[in-house]
Scaffold this active site. Structure first.
Site, PDB file in Angstrom:
ATOM      1  NE  ARG A 254      49.993  56.490 -43.762  1.00 36.42           N
ATOM      2  CZ  ARG A 254      50.579  56.039 -42.665  1.00 36.42           C
ATOM      3  NH1 ARG A 254      51.892  56.050 -42.556  1.00 36.42           N
ATOM      4  NH2 ARG A 254      49.858  55.549 -41.673  1.00 36.42           N
TER       5      ARG A 254
ATOM      6  CD  GLN B  73      58.823  23.548 -47.809  1.00 42.73           C
ATOM      7  OE1 GLN B  73      59.527  22.666 -47.375  1.00 42.73           O
ATOM      8  NE2 GLN B  73      57.943  23.354 -48.761  1.00 42.73           N
TER       9      GLN B  73
ATOM     10  CG  ASN C 226      56.079  26.001 -50.421  1.00 40.40           C
ATOM     11  OD1 ASN C 226      57.292  26.137 -50.449  1.00 40.40           O
ATOM     12  ND2 ASN C 226      55.504  24.880 -50.044  1.00 40.40           N
TER      13      ASN C 226
ATOM     14  NE  ARG D 155      47.755  26.906 -58.440  1.00 38.78           N
ATOM     15  CZ  ARG D 155      48.944  26.770 -59.030  1.00 38.78           C
ATOM     16  NH1 ARG D 155      49.755  25.814 -58.645  1.00 38.78           N
ATOM     17  NH2 ARG D 155      49.304  27.601 -59.981  1.00 38.78           N
TER      18      ARG D 155
ATOM     19  CG  HIS E 114      47.914  19.044 -53.055  1.00 42.09           C
ATOM     20  ND1 HIS E 114      48.132  20.290 -53.593  1.00 42.09           N
ATOM     21  CD2 HIS E 114      47.584  18.241 -54.102  1.00 42.09           C
ATOM     22  CE1 HIS E 114      47.948  20.245 -54.899  1.00 42.09           C
ATOM     23  NE2 HIS E 114      47.613  19.022 -55.238  1.00 42.09           N
TER      24      HIS E 114
ATOM     25  CE  LYS F 298      49.498  22.135 -47.123  1.00 38.51           C
ATOM     26  NZ  LYS F 298      48.745  21.857 -48.371  1.00 38.51           N
TER      27      LYS F 298
ATOM     28  CG  HIS G 190      44.964  23.549 -48.208  1.00 37.03           C
ATOM     29  ND1 HIS G 190      45.831  24.079 -49.136  1.00 37.03           N
ATOM     30  CD2 HIS G 190      44.140  24.551 -47.840  1.00 37.03           C
ATOM     31  CE1 HIS G 190      45.550  25.362 -49.310  1.00 37.03           C
ATOM     32  NE2 HIS G 190      44.533  25.668 -48.536  1.00 37.03           N
TER      33      HIS G 190
ATOM     34  CE1 TYR H 208      48.891  26.639 -50.370  1.00 40.53           C
ATOM     35  CE2 TYR H 208      50.337  28.024 -51.665  1.00 40.53           C
ATOM     36  CZ  TYR H 208      49.217  27.235 -51.556  1.00 40.53           C
ATOM     37  OH  TYR H 208      48.425  27.041 -52.654  1.00 40.53           O
TER      38      TYR H 208
ATOM     39  CG  ASP I 238      45.926  18.614 -58.219  1.00 45.81           C
ATOM     40  OD1 ASP I 238      46.799  17.952 -57.626  1.00 45.81           O
ATOM     41  OD2 ASP I 238      45.842  19.853 -58.138  1.00 45.81           O
TER      42      ASP I 238
END
Length: 182
Positions: free
Chosen positions: A23, A46, A48, A59, A62, A72, A119, A132, A168
């Site tokens: 499956r 939180q 994201n 990306r 940060h 995170k 990160h 995240y 960035d």
């Protein structure tokens, strides 16, 4: 669930046990008892999602400054990435070090990023999606970043950078960022 410590103090690559049959597959990607047994955060404020269309996109890098430094938990749910951490914690044994790991959606792998670390990631395939979990709410007045192409960091991005946001591109060099005191 396997917790592999990385070269950055307090960072882990987490690989769930995959159960596969005709499956498809199943895996537990979070269990507070297992995370607690490793001394890891179990309280998330939180969540994201980022979606990136083009391979080679970067990306990051940060982070959030005190008192809103965040832990995170990053999971690749579609595609393949190189996930990167830089330790910004003053007095840390791994201060200034860069650690990079591949995360593959098919393996349901995750990266646990300790507070006080920058990160970022590069997409190694098209159509990447990341989820995240954050231990703190996002505070724009406490956000920071590092230039992902800083020669001092010498991050070995495996692909030519095809896309990097204007924001960035304007982040400072590592030597210009004040170390984080937790």
């Amino acid at each position: 669930m396997k917790f592999d410590p990385l070269t950055i103090d307090g960072a882990y690559k987490i690989s769930p046990k995959l159960l596969q049959d005709g499956r498809g597959s199943f895996a537990r990607v979070f269990c507070s008892d297992l995370f607690s047994a490793q001394g890891l955060n179990c309280h998330w404020k939180q969540m994201n999602v980022s979606r990136t269309a083009q391979a080679g996109t970067v990306r990051g890098m940060h982070f959030q400054r005190p008192p809103f430094c965040e832990i995170k938990l990053v999971r690749c749910v579609a595609g393949l990435i190189l996930d990167v951490i830089v330790d910004l914690r003053k007095g840390s044994a791994s201060f200034g070090q860069v650690c990079a790991v591949e995360l593959c959606a098919d393996k349901m792998e995750m990266l646990y990023v300790p507070a006080g670390c920058a990160h970022g990631f590069q997409t190694l395939s098209d159509d990447v999606e990341l989820h995240y979990l954050h231990s703190q709410d996002y505070r724009p007045d406490h956000e920071g970043g590092l230039l992902p192409t800083d020669p001092e960091l010498a991050i070995a991005w495996p692909r030519a950078i095809s896309n990097l946001s204007e924001r960035d591109q304007k982040h400072p060099l590592f030597e210009q960022v004040e170390p984080i005191i937790l």
